[in-house]
Design an enzyme around this catalytic site. Sequence first.
Site, PDB file in Angstrom:
ATOM      1  N   GLY A   1      -3.302  -8.668 -12.298  1.00 14.74           N
ATOM      2  CA  GLY A   1      -2.904  -7.566 -11.545  1.00 14.74           C
ATOM      3  C   GLY A   1      -1.915  -6.786 -12.132  1.00 14.74           C
TER       4      GLY A   1
ATOM      5  N   ARG B   1       9.423  -2.862  -3.444  1.00 14.95           N
ATOM      6  CA  ARG B   1       9.830  -4.299  -4.043  1.00 14.95           C
ATOM      7  C   ARG B   1      11.272  -4.469  -4.104  1.00 14.95           C
ATOM      8  NH1 ARG B   1       8.963  -4.903  -8.832  1.00 14.95           N
ATOM      9  NH2 ARG B   1       8.629  -7.139  -8.840  1.00 14.95           N
TER      10      ARG B   1
ATOM     11  N   TYR C   1      11.989  -7.857  -2.549  1.00 14.70           N
ATOM     12  CA  TYR C   1      12.386  -9.070  -3.223  1.00 14.70           C
ATOM     13  C   TYR C   1      13.630  -8.938  -4.349  1.00 14.70           C
ATOM     14  CZ  TYR C   1       7.204  -8.965  -3.079  1.00 14.70           C
ATOM     15  OH  TYR C   1       5.703  -8.692  -2.707  1.00 14.70           O
TER      16      TYR C   1
ATOM     17  N   CYS D   1      16.147   4.393   7.354  1.00 12.37           N
ATOM     18  CA  CYS D   1      17.565   3.936   8.200  1.00 12.37           C
ATOM     19  C   CYS D   1      17.433   2.475   8.253  1.00 12.37           C
ATOM     20  CB  CYS D   1      17.205   4.458   9.656  1.00 12.37           C
ATOM     21  SG  CYS D   1      17.635   6.294   9.687  1.00 12.37           S
ATOM     22  N   GLU D   2      17.427   1.983   7.110  1.00 14.65           N
ATOM     23  CA  GLU D   2      17.591   0.356   6.751  1.00 14.65           C
ATOM     24  C   GLU D   2      18.536   0.293   5.783  1.00 14.65           C
ATOM     25  OE1 GLU D   2      15.664  -2.382   7.967  1.00 14.65           O
ATOM     26  OE2 GLU D   2      14.446  -1.138   9.304  1.00 14.65           O
TER      27      GLU D   2
HETATM   28  N1  PLP Z   1      -5.196 -13.672  -7.742  1.00 13.86           N
HETATM   29  C1  PLP Z   1      -4.462 -13.904  -6.639  1.00 13.86           C
HETATM   30  C2  PLP Z   1      -5.305 -14.992  -5.623  1.00 13.86           C
HETATM   31  C3  PLP Z   1      -3.588 -13.382  -5.917  1.00 13.86           C
HETATM   32  O1  PLP Z   1      -2.799 -13.730  -4.888  1.00 13.86           O
HETATM   33  C4  PLP Z   1      -2.739 -12.609  -6.993  1.00 13.86           C
HETATM   34  C5  PLP Z   1      -1.474 -11.752  -6.446  1.00 13.86           C
HETATM   35  O2  PLP Z   1      -0.482 -12.628  -6.030  1.00 13.86           O
HETATM   36  C6  PLP Z   1      -3.340 -12.030  -8.026  1.00 13.86           C
HETATM   37  C7  PLP Z   1      -4.575 -12.530  -8.353  1.00 13.86           C
HETATM   38  C8  PLP Z   1      -2.777 -11.263  -9.210  1.00 13.86           C
HETATM   39  O3  PLP Z   1      -1.484 -11.323  -9.415  1.00 13.86           O
HETATM   40  P1  PLP Z   1      -0.714 -10.733 -10.515  1.00 13.86           P
HETATM   41  O4  PLP Z   1      -0.792  -9.417 -10.214  1.00 13.86           O
HETATM   42  O5  PLP Z   1       0.518 -11.350 -10.589  1.00 13.86           O
HETATM   43  O6  PLP Z   1      -1.523 -11.020 -11.734  1.00 13.86           O
END
Ligand code: PLP
Length: 431
Positions: free
Chosen positions: A277, A314, A318, A343-344
């Site tokens: 991702g 993010r 985090y 407002c946080e």
């Molecule tokens: N696959 C699963 C099951 C996930 O939960 C995630 C994200 O946490 C991903 C793939 C994609 O992860 P990333 O964006 O770190 O590659």
Amino acid sequence: MSFFEHRDGILHAEGVALPAIADAVGTPVHIYSAGALRHAANAFTSALRDLPSARFAFAVKANPNSAVLRLLARCGYGADIVSGGELRRALDAGIAASDIVFSGVGKTDRELIDGLEAGIGQFNLELEEEGRVLAQLARVRQMHAPAVLRVNPDVDGGTHAKITTGKRASKFGVDIADAPDIYARLVQLDGLDLQGIALHIGSQISDLTPLEAAYRRIGALVFELRARGHTITRVDLGGGLGVAYRPEDKMPSLSDYAAMVSRVTRDWNVSLTFEPGRVITGLAGVLLTRVIWVKPGATHPFVIVDAAMNDLARPALYDAYHHFSAVRPDGRTMVANIAGPVCETGDMFGVDRPIDHVGRGDLAVFHATGAYGAAMASSYNSRPVSPQVMVDGDTFELVGDRLAPCDVTTRSEREPRTAYRAHNTPVRQVA
Ligand code: PLP
């Protein structure tokens, strides 16, 4: 290769000067570079091209924008989804159902049925009971649901606690110690076509060591399952590779990752699935924002921008770092706290940060917002959800509208129509 660069003193996305986008659609706005998306998508598949029958399913959660999904589909990606909404988005973007993997720790019966009826290629089972329910839903439809069992290898990905998924105490997958027995029971179910196993130990992983440790545990499980007489044809290695958010961040190269995968999986004799991702879309987007005020602070001024935790959660979630730079830097710098208008107290993008000098009305960007940026947008404080723009060469297109909940009330807010009685009586329509 950078697709976001200053030219003649003005930050561009490919051939487009960012002020042109601000003029056309306003700020804040998420901007994606088609060139950067193609580059990252092709780099990932080419690095892994020597693996036998590898399949690539983009993790839609990272960026569900339809234009992004269509572009990635043209680069050969299927989709890794976690909800019925993502299923619809993937199908609408033209991704073949057979190229869709359904992950997700809490799929409802409705979502399982929708996945089955669409004919998706792989369900990643998170618990034994899900396998039983899926088998039953498939049986009554005279179907066989293709599935793998997600295993929790009990390996710490070494990333932020809130995006770590592979430790034993986390909610994801079945305990690796229990996996052989669960597999043996599920494989007998009529309606289920159990083909192998899956894992995913977390996101923004910056070191290949934990990934390799997790893959080795899964490899040992493949051989144990085979020794027990099961036919294992698929292993889904998940996603997780990190990207460099800070200029000085060092991430594993794709070629090192590919070499590790190839070394570890050499004798598994399975087809591998990858679910990347962040590594595909993370660096392909920026969030363009305008400075509303520079407000004096106790130690440093607050640069208050029109983007907020609504647009980029993010940092608030985090403490994540996103590099901030001026669209027209004048060479001066300042130390400031960068804040959004929500407002946080947590609506902060940076504290005591050395940044380009900016003043009221100036344009600036947060970098590397293409993954888990617009994807996590909210309308908290009744703020609009920001638009999304795709740049390709020297043209740009609006690929996501500004949604304005501040101007819109839903029908039920304006005129409540449906009342429910508390004691099992039917719904009463209010005239
Ligand atoms: N696959 C699963 C099951 C996930 O939960 C995630 C994200 O946490 C991903 C793939 C994609 O992860 P990333 O964006 O770190 O590659």
